[in-house]
Design a protein around this motif. Sequence first.
Motif, PDB file in Angstrom:
ATOM      1  N   THR A   1       0.837  -1.205   0.000  1.00  0.00           N
ATOM      2  CA  THR A   1       0.000   0.000   0.000  1.00  0.00           C
ATOM      3  C   THR A   1       0.868   1.251   0.000  1.00  0.00           C
ATOM      4  N   PHE A   2       1.916   1.238   0.799  1.00  0.00           N
ATOM      5  CA  PHE A   2       2.828   2.383   0.864  1.00  0.00           C
ATOM      6  C   PHE A   2       3.401   2.697  -0.521  1.00  0.00           C
ATOM      7  N   PHE A   3       3.703   1.653  -1.270  1.00  0.00           N
ATOM      8  CA  PHE A   3       4.215   1.805  -2.632  1.00  0.00           C
ATOM      9  C   PHE A   3       3.124   1.469  -3.652  1.00  0.00           C
ATOM     10  N   ALA A   4       1.929   1.984  -3.397  1.00  0.00           N
ATOM     11  CA  ALA A   4       0.775   1.683  -4.255  1.00  0.00           C
ATOM     12  C   ALA A   4       1.023   2.077  -5.707  1.00  0.00           C
ATOM     13  N   PHE A   5       1.795   3.116  -5.929  1.00  0.00           N
ATOM     14  CA  PHE A   5       2.064   3.536  -7.308  1.00  0.00           C
ATOM     15  C   PHE A   5       2.838   2.477  -8.074  1.00  0.00           C
ATOM     16  N   ILE A   6       3.554   1.626  -7.375  1.00  0.00           N
ATOM     17  CA  ILE A   6       4.295   0.534  -8.018  1.00  0.00           C
ATOM     18  C   ILE A   6       3.430  -0.727  -8.079  1.00  0.00           C
ATOM     19  N   PHE A   7       2.769  -1.059  -6.967  1.00  0.00           N
ATOM     20  CA  PHE A   7       2.060  -2.327  -6.866  1.00  0.00           C
ATOM     21  C   PHE A   7       0.623  -2.280  -7.377  1.00  0.00           C
ATOM     22  N   CYS A   8       0.133  -1.106  -7.793  1.00  0.00           N
ATOM     23  CA  CYS A   8      -1.238  -1.047  -8.301  1.00  0.00           C
ATOM     24  C   CYS A   8      -1.391  -1.918  -9.546  1.00  0.00           C
ATOM     25  N   TYR A   9      -0.368  -1.969 -10.383  1.00  0.00           N
ATOM     26  CA  TYR A   9      -0.439  -2.800 -11.590  1.00  0.00           C
ATOM     27  C   TYR A   9      -0.708  -4.258 -11.216  1.00  0.00           C
ATOM     28  N   ALA A  10       0.037  -4.769 -10.244  1.00  0.00           N
ATOM     29  CA  ALA A  10      -0.113  -6.172  -9.839  1.00  0.00           C
ATOM     30  C   ALA A  10      -1.501  -6.443  -9.271  1.00  0.00           C
ATOM     31  N   LEU A  11      -2.012  -5.531  -8.455  1.00  0.00           N
ATOM     32  CA  LEU A  11      -3.339  -5.723  -7.878  1.00  0.00           C
ATOM     33  C   LEU A  11      -4.405  -5.688  -8.962  1.00  0.00           C
ATOM     34  N   PHE A  12      -4.341  -4.690  -9.826  1.00  0.00           N
ATOM     35  CA  PHE A  12      -5.335  -4.573 -10.893  1.00  0.00           C
ATOM     36  C   PHE A  12      -5.316  -5.816 -11.778  1.00  0.00           C
ATOM     37  N   GLU A  13      -4.133  -6.299 -12.086  1.00  0.00           N
ATOM     38  CA  GLU A  13      -3.989  -7.474 -12.954  1.00  0.00           C
ATOM     39  C   GLU A  13      -4.518  -8.726 -12.252  1.00  0.00           C
ATOM     40  N   ALA A  14      -4.268  -8.863 -10.967  1.00  0.00           N
ATOM     41  CA  ALA A  14      -4.778 -10.022 -10.221  1.00  0.00           C
ATOM     42  C   ALA A  14      -6.303 -10.040 -10.242  1.00  0.00           C
ATOM     43  N   ILE A  15      -6.910  -8.882 -10.016  1.00  0.00           N
ATOM     44  CA  ILE A  15      -8.371  -8.796 -10.025  1.00  0.00           C
ATOM     45  C   ILE A  15      -8.904  -9.075 -11.428  1.00  0.00           C
ATOM     46  N   ARG A  16      -8.261  -8.518 -12.445  1.00  0.00           N
ATOM     47  CA  ARG A  16      -8.693  -8.750 -13.826  1.00  0.00           C
ATOM     48  C   ARG A  16      -8.579 -10.228 -14.188  1.00  0.00           C
ATOM     49  N   ASN A  17      -7.481 -10.863 -13.806  1.00  0.00           N
ATOM     50  CA  ASN A  17      -7.286 -12.281 -14.116  1.00  0.00           C
ATOM     51  C   ASN A  17      -8.327 -13.152 -13.425  1.00  0.00           C
TER      52      ASN A  17
END
Length: 168
Positions: free
Chosen positions: A57-73
């Motif tokens: 969460t602290f580095f949300a600008f980096i990890f947002c891609y991974a979260l969005f992709e996990a939800i999309r998948n």
Amino acid sequence: MQESERARLPIYFPVSITKFLVMHFCTLGAYQFYWFYENWKIIRERERTAISPFWRTFFAFIFCYALFEAIRNSAASLKMPQLASTHVLATVWILLSMLWILPDPYWLASFLSIGLLVPIQQMANWTNQSSAPNADRNDRFTGWNKFAIVIGGPLFVIGAIAAFLPPA
């Protein structure tokens, strides 16, 4: 945890779109980081990984891609509709989120960043509904939510109005 208990647990952080939007504005944008944290916490528990929800969460600008992709998948594996490119949503979310540094009244555009999270949350809600239909949908406002609305709602409105007033 038994399999029957696991079937009642949501795959991602559940929150109604209405509550998501209201809480975003009434917490002056902080709710979206709470949303990131809760999603990463659920993913850590479900996948039994050693990820740190705090740092993701602290580095949300980096990890947002991974979260969005996990939800999309997850949504794609259930043959759910795909709303938009997760890379485009993440990139535009990052750009809009950084607009808070602009002068009055342009910083208000940063609050539009929630619009990029809404399609992701819709996919998460659809996935949750399909995978755990009996899970809590998190569509009611708790006491803490109401407290944030009573305090933060007027602060947001006053700040937005003040942003358009001429300097003293």
